[in-house]
Scaffold this motif. Structure first.
Motif, PDB file in Angstrom:
ATOM      1  N   GLY A  11       0.820  -1.208   0.000  1.00  0.00           N
ATOM      2  CA  GLY A  11       0.000   0.000   0.000  1.00  0.00           C
ATOM      3  C   GLY A  11       0.854   1.257   0.000  1.00  0.00           C
ATOM      4  N   ILE A  12       1.973   1.214   0.708  1.00  0.00           N
ATOM      5  CA  ILE A  12       2.912   2.342   0.695  1.00  0.00           C
ATOM      6  C   ILE A  12       3.452   2.550  -0.713  1.00  0.00           C
ATOM      7  CG2 ILE A  12       5.156   3.152   1.538  1.00  0.00           C
ATOM      8  CD1 ILE A  12       4.442   1.633   4.214  1.00  0.00           C
ATOM      9  N   PHE A  13       3.809   1.458  -1.369  1.00  0.00           N
ATOM     10  CA  PHE A  13       4.300   1.566  -2.748  1.00  0.00           C
ATOM     11  C   PHE A  13       3.205   2.004  -3.712  1.00  0.00           C
ATOM     12  CE2 PHE A  13       8.078  -0.591  -1.229  1.00  0.00           C
ATOM     13  CZ  PHE A  13       9.059   0.024  -1.986  1.00  0.00           C
ATOM     14  N   GLU A  14       1.947   1.736  -3.363  1.00  0.00           N
ATOM     15  CA  GLU A  14       0.849   2.261  -4.191  1.00  0.00           C
ATOM     16  C   GLU A  14       0.861   3.788  -4.158  1.00  0.00           C
ATOM     17  OE1 GLU A  14      -3.930   2.608  -4.736  1.00  0.00           O
ATOM     18  OE2 GLU A  14      -3.137   1.882  -2.831  1.00  0.00           O
ATOM     19  N   ALA A  15       1.074   4.347  -2.968  1.00  0.00           N
ATOM     20  CA  ALA A  15       1.156   5.815  -2.851  1.00  0.00           C
ATOM     21  C   ALA A  15       2.341   6.350  -3.644  1.00  0.00           C
ATOM     22  CB  ALA A  15       1.265   6.224  -1.385  1.00  0.00           C
ATOM     23  N   VAL A  16       3.447   5.605  -3.650  1.00  0.00           N
ATOM     24  CA  VAL A  16       4.633   6.031  -4.406  1.00  0.00           C
ATOM     25  C   VAL A  16       4.314   6.058  -5.891  1.00  0.00           C
ATOM     26  CG1 VAL A  16       7.010   5.421  -5.049  1.00  0.00           C
ATOM     27  CG2 VAL A  16       6.287   5.256  -2.651  1.00  0.00           C
ATOM     28  N   TRP A  17       3.726   4.966  -6.408  1.00  0.00           N
ATOM     29  CA  TRP A  17       3.475   4.958  -7.859  1.00  0.00           C
ATOM     30  C   TRP A  17       2.397   5.954  -8.253  1.00  0.00           C
ATOM     31  CZ3 TRP A  17      -1.272   3.852  -9.735  1.00  0.00           C
ATOM     32  CH2 TRP A  17      -2.051   2.825  -9.211  1.00  0.00           C
ATOM     33  N   ALA A  18       1.410   6.165  -7.401  1.00  0.00           N
ATOM     34  CA  ALA A  18       0.370   7.149  -7.730  1.00  0.00           C
ATOM     35  C   ALA A  18       0.965   8.559  -7.793  1.00  0.00           C
ATOM     36  CB  ALA A  18      -0.751   7.094  -6.702  1.00  0.00           C
ATOM     37  N   THR A  19       1.821   8.876  -6.849  1.00  0.00           N
ATOM     38  CA  THR A  19       2.474  10.184  -6.834  1.00  0.00           C
ATOM     39  C   THR A  19       3.404  10.334  -8.031  1.00  0.00           C
ATOM     40  OG1 THR A  19       2.327  10.239  -4.419  1.00  0.00           O
ATOM     41  CG2 THR A  19       3.915  11.725  -5.455  1.00  0.00           C
ATOM     42  N   LEU A  21       3.175   8.814 -10.853  1.00  0.00           N
ATOM     43  CA  LEU A  21       2.363   8.911 -12.065  1.00  0.00           C
ATOM     44  C   LEU A  21       1.978  10.361 -12.327  1.00  0.00           C
ATOM     45  CD1 LEU A  21       0.867   7.517 -14.390  1.00  0.00           C
ATOM     46  CD2 LEU A  21      -1.056   7.181 -12.813  1.00  0.00           C
ATOM     47  N   GLY A  22       1.553  11.060 -11.291  1.00  0.00           N
ATOM     48  CA  GLY A  22       1.207  12.466 -11.449  1.00  0.00           C
ATOM     49  C   GLY A  22       2.395  13.319 -11.855  1.00  0.00           C
ATOM     50  N   LYS A  23       3.563  12.993 -11.286  1.00  0.00           N
ATOM     51  CA  LYS A  23       4.763  13.773 -11.582  1.00  0.00           C
ATOM     52  C   LYS A  23       5.385  13.424 -12.933  1.00  0.00           C
ATOM     53  CE  LYS A  23       5.945  14.622  -6.791  1.00  0.00           C
ATOM     54  NZ  LYS A  23       6.414  15.959  -6.560  1.00  0.00           N
ATOM     55  N   SER A  24       4.976  12.302 -13.527  1.00  0.00           N
ATOM     56  CA  SER A  24       5.553  11.887 -14.810  1.00  0.00           C
ATOM     57  C   SER A  24       5.030  12.703 -15.987  1.00  0.00           C
ATOM     58  CB  SER A  24       5.277  10.401 -15.071  1.00  0.00           C
ATOM     59  OG  SER A  24       3.926  10.200 -15.461  1.00  0.00           O
ATOM     60  N   THR A  28       6.205  11.630 -19.706  1.00  0.00           N
ATOM     61  CA  THR A  28       7.162  12.436 -20.473  1.00  0.00           C
ATOM     62  C   THR A  28       8.411  12.773 -19.664  1.00  0.00           C
ATOM     63  OG1 THR A  28       6.097  14.514 -19.821  1.00  0.00           O
ATOM     64  CG2 THR A  28       5.337  13.475 -21.883  1.00  0.00           C
ATOM     65  N   LYS A  29       8.384  12.510 -18.352  1.00  0.00           N
ATOM     66  CA  LYS A  29       9.549  12.752 -17.503  1.00  0.00           C
ATOM     67  C   LYS A  29      10.136  11.407 -17.097  1.00  0.00           C
ATOM     68  CE  LYS A  29       8.588  17.321 -15.879  1.00  0.00           C
ATOM     69  NZ  LYS A  29       8.731  18.225 -14.773  1.00  0.00           N
ATOM     70  N   LEU A  30      11.445  11.230 -17.350  1.00  0.00           N
ATOM     71  CA  LEU A  30      12.089   9.928 -17.189  1.00  0.00           C
ATOM     72  C   LEU A  30      12.005   9.373 -15.765  1.00  0.00           C
ATOM     73  CD1 LEU A  30      13.765   7.579 -18.293  1.00  0.00           C
ATOM     74  CD2 LEU A  30      15.812   8.918 -17.758  1.00  0.00           C
ATOM     75  N   TRP A  31      12.541  10.077 -14.773  1.00  0.00           N
ATOM     76  CA  TRP A  31      12.663   9.488 -13.442  1.00  0.00           C
ATOM     77  C   TRP A  31      11.324   9.256 -12.750  1.00  0.00           C
ATOM     78  CZ3 TRP A  31      16.411   6.535 -13.254  1.00  0.00           C
ATOM     79  CH2 TRP A  31      17.607   6.847 -13.882  1.00  0.00           C
ATOM     80  N   PRO A  32      10.376  10.153 -12.865  1.00  0.00           N
ATOM     81  CA  PRO A  32       9.063   9.807 -12.303  1.00  0.00           C
ATOM     82  C   PRO A  32       8.433   8.592 -13.007  1.00  0.00           C
ATOM     83  CG  PRO A  32       9.227  12.163 -12.566  1.00  0.00           C
ATOM     84  CD  PRO A  32      10.437  11.563 -13.246  1.00  0.00           C
ATOM     85  N   THR A  33       8.688   8.450 -14.303  1.00  0.00           N
ATOM     86  CA  THR A  33       8.155   7.297 -15.041  1.00  0.00           C
ATOM     87  C   THR A  33       8.824   6.009 -14.578  1.00  0.00           C
ATOM     88  OG1 THR A  33       7.643   8.676 -16.969  1.00  0.00           O
ATOM     89  CG2 THR A  33       7.859   6.300 -17.351  1.00  0.00           C
ATOM     90  N   VAL A  34      10.142   6.048 -14.404  1.00  0.00           N
ATOM     91  CA  VAL A  34      10.881   4.875 -13.910  1.00  0.00           C
ATOM     92  C   VAL A  34      10.397   4.520 -12.503  1.00  0.00           C
ATOM     93  CG1 VAL A  34      13.171   4.057 -13.197  1.00  0.00           C
ATOM     94  CG2 VAL A  34      12.901   5.271 -15.372  1.00  0.00           C
ATOM     95  N   PHE A  37       6.900   2.801 -12.658  1.00  0.00           N
ATOM     96  CA  PHE A  37       6.892   1.387 -13.043  1.00  0.00           C
ATOM     97  C   PHE A  37       7.538   0.495 -11.988  1.00  0.00           C
ATOM     98  CE2 PHE A  37       6.086   3.108 -17.338  1.00  0.00           C
ATOM     99  CZ  PHE A  37       4.936   2.380 -17.621  1.00  0.00           C
ATOM    100  N   GLY A  38       8.613   0.960 -11.357  1.00  0.00           N
ATOM    101  CA  GLY A  38       9.247   0.169 -10.299  1.00  0.00           C
ATOM    102  C   GLY A  38       8.322  -0.018  -9.111  1.00  0.00           C
ATOM    103  N   ALA A  39       7.719   1.078  -8.657  1.00  0.00           N
ATOM    104  CA  ALA A  39       6.812   0.997  -7.510  1.00  0.00           C
ATOM    105  C   ALA A  39       5.554   0.200  -7.851  1.00  0.00           C
ATOM    106  CB  ALA A  39       6.445   2.401  -7.035  1.00  0.00           C
ATOM    107  N   LEU A  40       5.088   0.315  -9.090  1.00  0.00           N
ATOM    108  CA  LEU A  40       3.911  -0.438  -9.524  1.00  0.00           C
ATOM    109  C   LEU A  40       4.161  -1.946  -9.445  1.00  0.00           C
ATOM    110  CD1 LEU A  40       1.042  -0.302 -10.856  1.00  0.00           C
ATOM    111  CD2 LEU A  40       2.235  -0.478 -13.036  1.00  0.00           C
TER     112      LEU A  40
END
Length: 112
Positions: A11-19, A21-24, A28-34, A37-40
């Protein structure tokens, strides 16, 4: 016990990937996209593992509640989302419901 710990961490990692995703910005932004996918992968993998021992409805509800609550808290702390007393009270309600689901699941396991 381990299933619940894995579920909360997922669930903690869900918050990471959701955040992330918004920042990606639409991937179009590399590190938020990486990060997304890692947190997902970690989040979904942990959820799948935990659901071997926790009923699906309960596990999914807890996973979503943890992730959603932390995403909102992160938004409020960083200033990306407004904070208010009502939001804090509602978050406390979500956490209370998650604790209730855990208690009910433990009680049902003892009774069966």
């Amino acid at each position: 016990m381990w299933a619940w710990i894995i579920l909360i961490v997922s669930g903690i990692f869900e918050a990471v990937w959701a955040t992330a995703l918004g920042k990606s910005e639409g991937f179009t932004k590399l590190w938020p996209t990486v990060t997304f996918f890692g947190a997902l992968i970690i989040s979904m993998g942990g959820l799948a593992w935990a659901l071997r021992d926790i009923p699906t409805g309960t596990g999914y509800a807890v996973w979503v509640a943890v992730g959603a609550s932390l995403a909102v808290i992160y938004g409020m702390v960083t200033g990306a989302e407004s904070a208010s007393l009502i939001k804090v009270l509602l978050l406390i309600g979500i956490v209370g419901c998650v604790i209730g689901l855990k208690i009910v699941s433990d009680h049902e396991a003892v009774m069966s």
